[in-house]
Design a protein around this motif. Structure first.
Motif, short mmCIF file in Angstrom:
data_model
loop_
_atom_site.label_atom_id
_atom_site.label_comp_id
_atom_site.label_asym_id
_atom_site.label_seq_id
_atom_site.Cartn_x
_atom_site.Cartn_y
_atom_site.Cartn_z
N ILE A 198 -30.00 -4.41 -21.63
CA ILE A 198 -30.85 -4.41 -22.83
C ILE A 198 -32.07 -5.33 -22.64
O ILE A 198 -32.37 -6.15 -23.51
N PRO A 199 -32.82 -5.19 -21.56
CA PRO A 199 -33.88 -6.15 -21.25
C PRO A 199 -34.97 -6.27 -22.32
O PRO A 199 -35.54 -7.35 -22.50
N ASN A 200 -35.25 -5.21 -23.03
CA ASN A 200 -36.32 -5.24 -24.02
C ASN A 200 -35.89 -5.78 -25.38
O ASN A 200 -36.72 -5.93 -26.28
N LEU A 201 -34.62 -6.06 -25.54
CA LEU A 201 -34.11 -6.55 -26.83
C LEU A 201 -33.86 -8.05 -26.85
O LEU A 201 -33.63 -8.63 -27.91
N ILE A 202 -33.91 -8.69 -25.71
CA ILE A 202 -33.57 -10.11 -25.61
C ILE A 202 -34.68 -10.96 -26.24
O ILE A 202 -35.85 -10.83 -25.88
N PRO A 203 -34.31 -11.87 -27.16
CA PRO A 203 -35.32 -12.77 -27.75
C PRO A 203 -35.94 -13.67 -26.67
O PRO A 203 -35.31 -13.99 -25.66
N ASP A 204 -37.18 -14.09 -26.91
CA ASP A 204 -37.85 -14.98 -25.96
C ASP A 204 -37.08 -16.29 -25.78
O ASP A 204 -37.01 -16.82 -24.68
N SER A 205 -36.55 -16.82 -26.86
CA SER A 205 -35.78 -18.07 -26.79
C SER A 205 -34.33 -17.75 -26.48
O SER A 205 -33.59 -17.31 -27.36
N HIS A 206 -33.96 -17.95 -25.24
CA HIS A 206 -32.58 -17.71 -24.82
C HIS A 206 -32.27 -18.60 -23.62
O HIS A 206 -33.18 -19.12 -22.97
N SER A 207 -31.02 -18.79 -23.37
CA SER A 207 -30.56 -19.51 -22.18
C SER A 207 -29.86 -18.52 -21.27
O SER A 207 -29.35 -17.50 -21.72
N VAL A 208 -29.83 -18.83 -19.98
CA VAL A 208 -29.21 -17.95 -19.00
C VAL A 208 -28.19 -18.74 -18.19
O VAL A 208 -28.50 -19.80 -17.65
N ILE A 209 -26.98 -18.20 -18.14
CA ILE A 209 -25.93 -18.76 -17.29
C ILE A 209 -25.64 -17.74 -16.20
O ILE A 209 -25.37 -16.58 -16.48
N THR A 210 -25.73 -18.20 -14.97
CA THR A 210 -25.40 -17.36 -13.82
C THR A 210 -24.19 -17.97 -13.13
O THR A 210 -24.19 -19.17 -12.83
N ILE A 211 -23.17 -17.15 -12.91
CA ILE A 211 -21.95 -17.60 -12.24
C ILE A 211 -21.78 -16.81 -10.96
O ILE A 211 -21.91 -15.58 -10.95
N LYS A 212 -21.47 -17.52 -9.88
CA LYS A 212 -21.21 -16.88 -8.59
C LYS A 212 -19.87 -17.37 -8.06
O LYS A 212 -19.53 -18.55 -8.20
N LEU A 213 -19.12 -16.46 -7.47
CA LEU A 213 -17.85 -16.79 -6.84
C LEU A 213 -18.12 -17.32 -5.44
O LEU A 213 -18.83 -16.68 -4.65
N LEU A 214 -17.56 -18.49 -5.13
CA LEU A 214 -17.72 -19.08 -3.80
C LEU A 214 -16.55 -18.70 -2.90
O LEU A 214 -15.50 -18.27 -3.38
N SER A 215 -16.71 -18.88 -1.62
CA SER A 215 -15.69 -18.47 -0.66
C SER A 215 -14.36 -19.22 -0.83
O SER A 215 -13.31 -18.70 -0.49
N ASP A 216 -14.41 -20.42 -1.41
CA ASP A 216 -13.18 -21.20 -1.61
C ASP A 216 -12.51 -20.91 -2.95
O ASP A 216 -11.55 -21.56 -3.33
N GLY A 217 -13.02 -19.92 -3.69
CA GLY A 217 -12.43 -19.55 -4.97
C GLY A 217 -13.06 -20.28 -6.16
O GLY A 217 -12.79 -19.94 -7.31
N LYS A 218 -13.85 -21.29 -5.89
CA LYS A 218 -14.54 -22.00 -6.97
C LYS A 218 -15.73 -21.18 -7.43
O LYS A 218 -16.09 -20.17 -6.81
N ARG A 219 -16.32 -21.61 -8.52
CA ARG A 219 -17.50 -20.94 -9.07
C ARG A 219 -18.69 -21.87 -9.03
O ARG A 219 -18.55 -23.07 -9.21
N SER A 220 -19.85 -21.28 -8.83
CA SER A 220 -21.10 -21.99 -8.93
C SER A 220 -21.77 -21.50 -10.21
O SER A 220 -21.89 -20.30 -10.43
N LEU A 221 -22.19 -22.43 -11.06
CA LEU A 221 -22.79 -22.07 -12.34
C LEU A 221 -24.17 -22.72 -12.43
O LEU A 221 -24.33 -23.90 -12.10
N THR A 222 -25.13 -21.93 -12.90
CA THR A 222 -26.48 -22.44 -13.18
C THR A 222 -26.79 -22.11 -14.62
O THR A 222 -26.58 -20.97 -15.07
N LEU A 223 -27.29 -23.09 -15.35
CA LEU A 223 -27.76 -22.90 -16.73
C LEU A 223 -29.24 -23.19 -16.77
O LEU A 223 -29.68 -24.27 -16.37
N ILE A 224 -30.00 -22.20 -17.23
CA ILE A 224 -31.45 -22.43 -17.43
C ILE A 224 -31.84 -21.93 -18.80
O ILE A 224 -31.15 -21.16 -19.43
#
Length: 135
Positions: A109-135
Motif C-alpha cells: 500500500i505504498p500510496n496510502l502510508i502517511p508521511d509521518s511514520h516509523s520503519v522497523i526492518t528485521i533480518k534473520l542472521l545466520s546464528d538465529g538472532k535478529r537484526s533490527l533497525t528503527l528509523i
C-alpha cells in the motif's frame, strides 16, 4: 536505532522501541517468519494491550484497546492483490486516525502510508538472532 537480539529478548526490544518515541504509524519490513508479528504482539503488550493478540492475515486488520483506552490497529496486507483493496476496507481512515497502526507488508500500500511514520526492518542472521533497525 540498531539492535541485535534473540526472540527470547523480544519484550526488552519492544521496550527499547517504545522508549525511542516512534511515530504511531509503524511499518514492519522483513521476510516471512522473521518475527514481525511476534514483535508487534510484544509492542502491543508494552503499550497496554491486555488481551490476546494475533495476526490479522485473513481479516487484514485487528483492533485492540489498551488499559488506558488507546486504540491499536494491527494490519497484515500480505494477501492484498491491489492497493485499492486497502482503500475499500477503509485503511486510509485507520492510518490517519492518530491511533497506533502496526503494518506488516506495507509495501502493498505504498500510496496510502502517511508521511509521518516509523520503519522497523528485521533480518534473520545466520546464528538465529535478529537484526533490527528503527528509523
Amino acid at each position: 536505532m540498531e539492535i541485535t537480539f534473540s526472540l527470547d529478548e523480544i519484550n526488552d526490544v519492544a521496550q527499547l522501541i517504545i522508549a525511542e518515541n516512534p511515530n504511531k504509524v509503524m511499518l514492519f519490513h522483513g521476510e516471512m517468519g522473521v518475527g514481525k508479528t511476534t514483535l508487534i504482539k510484544a509492542l502491543a503488550k508494552k503499550i497496554g494491550v491486555n488481551g490476546a493478540t494475533s495476526s490479522p492475515t485473513f481479516s487484514l486488520v485487528n483492533e485492540y484497546q489498551t488499559s488506558d483506552n488507546q486504540i491499536v490497529y494491527h494490519f497484515d496486507f500480505y494477501r492484498l492483490k491491489i492497493e485499492t483493496e486497502a482503500l475499500d476496507m477503509g485503511a486510509d481512515e485507520y492510518l490517519y486516525s492518530g491511533h497506533w497502526c502496526f503494518i506488516e507488508w506495507a509495501e502493498k500500500i505504498p500510496n496510502l502510508i502517511p508521511d509521518s511514520h516509523s520503519v522497523i526492518t528485521i533480518k534473520l542472521l545466520s546464528d538465529g538472532k535478529r537484526s533490527l533497525t528503527l528509523i
